[in-house]
Design an enzyme around this catalytic site. Structure first.
Site, PDB file in Angstrom:
ATOM      1  N   ALA A 236       2.012  13.534  82.217  1.00 32.01           N
ATOM      2  CA  ALA A 236       2.031  14.174  80.729  1.00 32.01           C
ATOM      3  C   ALA A 236       1.827  15.552  80.429  1.00 32.01           C
ATOM      4  O   ALA A 236       1.945  16.118  79.417  1.00 32.01           O
ATOM      5  CB  ALA A 236       1.252  13.245  79.871  1.00 32.01           C
ATOM      6  N   ALA A 237       1.582  16.393  81.526  1.00 30.84           N
ATOM      7  CA  ALA A 237       1.335  17.843  81.405  1.00 30.84           C
ATOM      8  C   ALA A 237       2.622  18.532  80.682  1.00 30.84           C
ATOM      9  O   ALA A 237       2.406  19.264  79.653  1.00 30.84           O
ATOM     10  CB  ALA A 237       1.073  18.545  82.516  1.00 30.84           C
ATOM     11  N   GLY A 238       3.715  18.225  81.101  1.00 35.96           N
ATOM     12  CA  GLY A 238       4.931  18.594  80.524  1.00 35.96           C
ATOM     13  C   GLY A 238       5.272  18.199  79.128  1.00 35.96           C
ATOM     14  O   GLY A 238       5.821  18.937  78.155  1.00 35.96           O
ATOM     15  N   ASP A 239       4.879  16.992  78.837  1.00 32.62           N
ATOM     16  CA  ASP A 239       4.915  16.201  77.428  1.00 32.62           C
ATOM     17  C   ASP A 239       4.043  17.121  76.403  1.00 32.62           C
ATOM     18  O   ASP A 239       4.569  17.535  75.363  1.00 32.62           O
ATOM     19  CB  ASP A 239       4.607  15.010  77.581  1.00 32.62           C
TER      20      ASP A 239
HETATM   21  O1  RIB Z   1       5.708  12.108  81.442  1.00 32.96           O
HETATM   22  C1  RIB Z   1       4.538  11.141  81.615  1.00 32.96           C
HETATM   23  C2  RIB Z   1       5.114   9.667  81.224  1.00 32.96           C
HETATM   24  O2  RIB Z   1       6.335   9.160  82.095  1.00 32.96           O
HETATM   25  C3  RIB Z   1       4.156   8.850  81.303  1.00 32.96           C
HETATM   26  O3  RIB Z   1       3.344   8.617  80.166  1.00 32.96           O
HETATM   27  C4  RIB Z   1       5.030   7.535  81.464  1.00 32.96           C
HETATM   28  O4  RIB Z   1       5.099   6.445  80.415  1.00 32.96           O
HETATM   29  C5  RIB Z   1       6.568   7.874  81.742  1.00 32.96           C
HETATM   30  O5  RIB Z   1       7.192   7.804  80.612  1.00 32.96           O
END
Ligand code: RIB
Length: 305
Positions: free
Chosen positions: A250-253
């Site tokens: 999730a770092a990118g998110d």
């Molecule tokens: O980018 C990380 C995410 O990728 C996780 O939270 C997982 O659910 C997948 O969708």
């Protein structure tokens, strides 16, 4: 003016096992620790943007099940507008199975469930939400036709589109030409441009190619090294912050959510990328996707140094 960010995309429940190392195909590894956390690239971006200070509306589909209830309750706790989150009667909520190794490396398998049913009609029904938004933020865990429909609506409403092209897949020119900011990592940049990104020079080459493909600004996220930014005005690396990684999921998110907020506040591009780098750096020091997204004051503290 409120900094209203419209995030469109996936919501998952992440089932995480922490291990010394990742298993090989056919191998069973004992001794892991199990954690459940809220995830999904879209939902992670929405939560990251809300905690960074944005007023977030999330467009998504979740099932009529316990995971969907928990996801929505979590969004509400972060002050996210969930009025456009559809409860799907036919498909279950998305689930991701994640292995995280001691060195922070991970691998993820996703059962998309209701995310795969987020439709162009869903985003068209949400048309009023586009007007006046600072940005539309998306990723690729929902159908491409839905991403395209949303990009078209954003263009009509003169709202910039930030697209995180993850998970990696080829993208049509008509989508790329509607993207204001594309934020691939090295793997995604390689798939979209054919350039293997290994250093600043190859990052610059890949970014230049993305601009040729019609993207206005390309920001290549390069993990601990930071982000390479390329637009008509600028080509440069914005260095990352040094931290001890625990879990890079999730770092990118988190980067994308924080970036949208900083740009919506009118910060110059490179400052906004530094803010997003700081948010992403904090997130990798913590386990789990949404639990790792930092609050604004933490980001500001790291940016100030
Ligand atoms: O980018 C990380 C995410 O990728 C996780 O939270 C997982 O659910 C997948 O969708």
């Amino acid at each position: 003016m409120p900094n209203r960010i419209l995030v469109i995309g996936s919501s998952n429940t992440d089932m995480i096992i922490q291990l010394d190392r990742l298993p090989r195909p056919g191998e069973t590894i004992l001794g892991g620790e199990f954690v459940t956390a809220a995830g999904g690239k879209g939902a992670n971006q929405a939560v990251a943007a809300a905690r960074a200070g944005g007023q977030v509306t999330f467009i998504a589909r979740v099932g009529q099940d316990m995971f969907g209830n928990q996801a929505i309750a979590g969004f509400r706790r972060d002050g996210i507008d969930v009025s456009l989150v559809v409860r799907d009667r036919q498909a279950p909520s998305g689930v991701a199975l994640i292995f995280v190794a001691k060195d922070g490396e991970n691998c993820i398998a996703v059962a998309s469930g209701a995310n795969g049913r987020l439709s162009p009609a869903d985003v068209r029904k949400a048309k009023p939400a586009f007007a006046g938004a600072s940005a539309v933020v998306m990723q690729l865990e929902t159908p491409l036709e839905t991403v395209l429909a949303a990009a078209e609506l954003a263009a009509k409403a003169h709202v910039p589109v930030i697209l995180n092209p993850a998970p990696a897949q080829p993208l049509p020119a008509k989508l790329l030409s509607r993207v204001s900011i594309l934020t691939p990592n090295e793997t995604e940049a390689d798939l979209l441009t054919g350039v293997k990104v290994t250093d600043d020079a190859t990052a610059a080459q890949a970014a230049a190619k993305l601009l040729q493909l019609g993207v206005q600004t390309a920001i290549l996220t390069l993990g601990a090294r930071g982000a390479f930014v390329a637009s008509a005005e600028v080509r440069q690396l914005v260095p990352g912050f040094k931290v001890k990684p625990v879990d890079t999921v999730a770092a990118g998110d988190v980067f994308n959510g924080a970036l949208a907020v900083a740009l919506g506040e009118g910060r110059p591009l490179l400052d906004a990328v530094r803010f997003a780098n700081a948010a992403a750096a904090i997130s990798v020091t913590r386990l789990g996707a949404q639990p790792s997204a930092p609050k604004r004051r933490e980001i500001e503290r790291l940016v100030r140094g």
